[in-house]
Design a protein around this motif. Structure first.
Motif, PDB file in Angstrom:
ATOM      1  N   VAL A 199       0.829  -1.215   0.000  1.00  0.00           N
ATOM      2  CA  VAL A 199       0.000   0.000   0.000  1.00  0.00           C
ATOM      3  C   VAL A 199       0.859   1.258   0.000  1.00  0.00           C
ATOM      4  O   VAL A 199       0.500   2.280  -0.568  1.00  0.00           O
ATOM      5  CB  VAL A 199      -0.959  -0.009   1.216  1.00  0.00           C
ATOM      6  CG1 VAL A 199      -1.607   1.352   1.415  1.00  0.00           C
ATOM      7  CG2 VAL A 199      -2.019  -1.081   1.041  1.00  0.00           C
ATOM      8  N   GLY A 200       2.018   1.172   0.665  1.00  0.00           N
ATOM      9  CA  GLY A 200       2.872   2.361   0.754  1.00  0.00           C
ATOM     10  C   GLY A 200       2.330   3.340   1.780  1.00  0.00           C
ATOM     11  O   GLY A 200       1.881   2.949   2.858  1.00  0.00           O
ATOM     12  N   GLU A 201       2.348   4.641   1.458  1.00  0.00           N
ATOM     13  CA  GLU A 201       1.837   5.625   2.413  1.00  0.00           C
ATOM     14  C   GLU A 201       0.328   5.421   2.599  1.00  0.00           C
ATOM     15  O   GLU A 201      -0.386   5.038   1.676  1.00  0.00           O
ATOM     16  CB  GLU A 201       2.131   7.049   1.949  1.00  0.00           C
ATOM     17  CG  GLU A 201       1.444   7.461   0.649  1.00  0.00           C
ATOM     18  CD  GLU A 201       2.236   7.048  -0.578  1.00  0.00           C
ATOM     19  OE1 GLU A 201       1.853   7.487  -1.681  1.00  0.00           O
ATOM     20  OE2 GLU A 201       3.216   6.286  -0.440  1.00  0.00           O
ATOM     21  N   HIS A 202      -0.145   5.685   3.842  1.00  0.00           N
ATOM     22  CA  HIS A 202      -1.556   5.425   4.134  1.00  0.00           C
ATOM     23  C   HIS A 202      -2.045   6.376   5.222  1.00  0.00           C
ATOM     24  O   HIS A 202      -1.260   7.147   5.807  1.00  0.00           O
ATOM     25  CB  HIS A 202      -1.750   3.967   4.569  1.00  0.00           C
ATOM     26  CG  HIS A 202      -0.883   3.549   5.720  1.00  0.00           C
ATOM     27  ND1 HIS A 202      -1.161   3.898   7.022  1.00  0.00           N
ATOM     28  CD2 HIS A 202       0.272   2.816   5.764  1.00  0.00           C
ATOM     29  CE1 HIS A 202      -0.230   3.391   7.828  1.00  0.00           C
ATOM     30  NE2 HIS A 202       0.659   2.731   7.086  1.00  0.00           N
ATOM     31  N   ALA A 203      -3.332   6.311   5.515  1.00  0.00           N
ATOM     32  CA  ALA A 203      -3.969   7.268   6.427  1.00  0.00           C
ATOM     33  C   ALA A 203      -3.608   7.048   7.888  1.00  0.00           C
ATOM     34  O   ALA A 203      -3.956   7.870   8.742  1.00  0.00           O
ATOM     35  CB  ALA A 203      -5.487   7.204   6.259  1.00  0.00           C
ATOM     36  N   GLY A 204      -2.906   5.949   8.197  1.00  0.00           N
ATOM     37  CA  GLY A 204      -2.573   5.671   9.590  1.00  0.00           C
ATOM     38  C   GLY A 204      -1.124   5.929   9.952  1.00  0.00           C
ATOM     39  O   GLY A 204      -0.652   5.459  10.985  1.00  0.00           O
ATOM     40  N   ARG A 244     -10.188   8.739   8.555  1.00  0.00           N
ATOM     41  CA  ARG A 244      -8.942   7.990   8.347  1.00  0.00           C
ATOM     42  C   ARG A 244      -9.208   6.491   8.373  1.00  0.00           C
ATOM     43  O   ARG A 244      -8.633   5.724   7.594  1.00  0.00           O
ATOM     44  CB  ARG A 244      -7.910   8.362   9.414  1.00  0.00           C
ATOM     45  CG  ARG A 244      -7.307   9.744   9.239  1.00  0.00           C
ATOM     46  CD  ARG A 244      -6.316  10.078  10.358  1.00  0.00           C
ATOM     47  NE  ARG A 244      -5.772  11.414  10.151  1.00  0.00           N
ATOM     48  CZ  ARG A 244      -4.720  11.686   9.374  1.00  0.00           C
ATOM     49  NH1 ARG A 244      -4.105  10.686   8.742  1.00  0.00           N
ATOM     50  NH2 ARG A 244      -4.289  12.913   9.231  1.00  0.00           N
ATOM     51  N   TYR A 245     -10.101   6.071   9.284  1.00  0.00           N
ATOM     52  CA  TYR A 245     -10.375   4.639   9.372  1.00  0.00           C
ATOM     53  C   TYR A 245     -11.069   4.137   8.106  1.00  0.00           C
ATOM     54  O   TYR A 245     -10.785   3.029   7.622  1.00  0.00           O
ATOM     55  CB  TYR A 245     -11.222   4.311  10.602  1.00  0.00           C
ATOM     56  CG  TYR A 245     -11.042   2.875  11.031  1.00  0.00           C
ATOM     57  CD1 TYR A 245      -9.918   2.493  11.763  1.00  0.00           C
ATOM     58  CD2 TYR A 245     -11.953   1.888  10.665  1.00  0.00           C
ATOM     59  CE1 TYR A 245      -9.715   1.169  12.122  1.00  0.00           C
ATOM     60  CE2 TYR A 245     -11.761   0.570  11.023  1.00  0.00           C
ATOM     61  CZ  TYR A 245     -10.636   0.219  11.750  1.00  0.00           C
ATOM     62  OH  TYR A 245     -10.427  -1.087  12.090  1.00  0.00           O
TER      63      TYR A 245
END
Length: 276
Positions: A199-204, A244-245
């Motif tokens: 996924v790389g960069e993510h909301a968490g 974000r979730y």
């Protein structure tokens, strides 16, 4: 050493439990040794629990309830006893878990406490501190009793792939932990998704957190640091973390896809290997 005759049942949940255990045992006309023989524990352990020097377990409580005809009293008390032994800063979280109708959790590198096996929990809790490790492990596992409620909360977990690959407790412990995660694959109340490395960069990226939702009370976001917790019902924070979730769930593998990755990691990383 606490003398049984001066044990104050109002001093703590543990003292109250010990007082009630002794009261019911004596009413049944049994010695500590006799009760221990009936419930398959030592009389010494019965005495230690009666004097608030040892924590009872749910299994011990169930057996004593049956042996003493206590009508489930000790089993009802044990949850309160174990929760009272959590660090003060974490007790509120256990209460939130017990009251919530829905829990959404994101953890990037470790399996959430509600999903941990005994061996995994023991390995986590034993890092840097092995004092009272058996009791602390029992206290952590007691939180999982919310899964046994007649109406358990709806649980959503997004786990980072690192949580599957970080070898905590050794290969055997990890194999058991991943098998435990797979046991929930078809449980409609427990939903596990894996956020893969791809996924790389993510909301968490700002860190793990839990989101608690209630039937009528405001939602609460909980984050954690070293030795301290940070619950908040701030509407802006709750809204941001809820969004974000949603993004984390969208980026994570589906529930069946997550189970497949767990199986793959379990086989490739923690499976049996022939001795050379």
């Amino acid at each position: 050493m606490v003398h049984i005759n001066v044990l104050d049942p109002s001093a703590s949940p543990l003292d109250y439990y010990g007082y009630e255990l002794r009261r019911h045992r004596e009413a049944a006309g049994l010695t500590q040794k006799q009760l221990g023989g009936i419930v398959n524990y030592t009389g010494s352990l019965v005495g230690q629990i009666e004097t608030a020097r040892k924590l009872p377990t749910p299994e011990f409580s169930e057996r004593c309830d049956a042996a003493l005809g206590a009508d489930g009293l000790l089993s009802r008390l044990v949850g309160l006893v174990l929760r009272s032994q959590l660090p003060v800063w974490f007790q509120q979280v256990a209460e939130l878990e017990a009251r919530a109708e829905e829990i959404c959790s994101f953890h990037s590198s470790m399996v959430h406490g509600l999903l941990q096996t005994r061996a995994y929990a023991r390995a986590v809790l034993g890092t840097m501190d092995r004092t009272n490790l058996d009791d602390r492990t029992e206290v952590r596992l007691a939180r999982q009793r919310i899964l046994e409620k007649e109406e358990p909360p709806q649980l959503w977990f997004v786990l980072g792939e690192a949580a599957l690959r970080q070898e905590i407790g050794g290969r055997e412990v990890m194999r058991g932990q991943l098998a435990h995660l797979l046991a929930y694959e078809h449980d409609p109340a427990v939903n596990i998704q894996v956020l893969s490395f791809s996924v790389g960069e993510h909301a968490g990226l700002q860190g793990p957190y839990d989101l608690f939702r209630f039937p009528s009370d405001p939602s609460i976001v909980y984050t954690e640091g070293y030795g301290q917790g940070h619950p908040t019902a701030n509407p802006t924070t709750v809204k941001d973390c809820s969004l974000r979730y949603d993004h984390l769930q969208a980026a994570a593998l589906s529930i069946p896809g997550s189970a497949e990755l767990i199986r793959q990691v379990m086989e490739e990383r923690y499976g049996e290997h022939p001795v050379a």
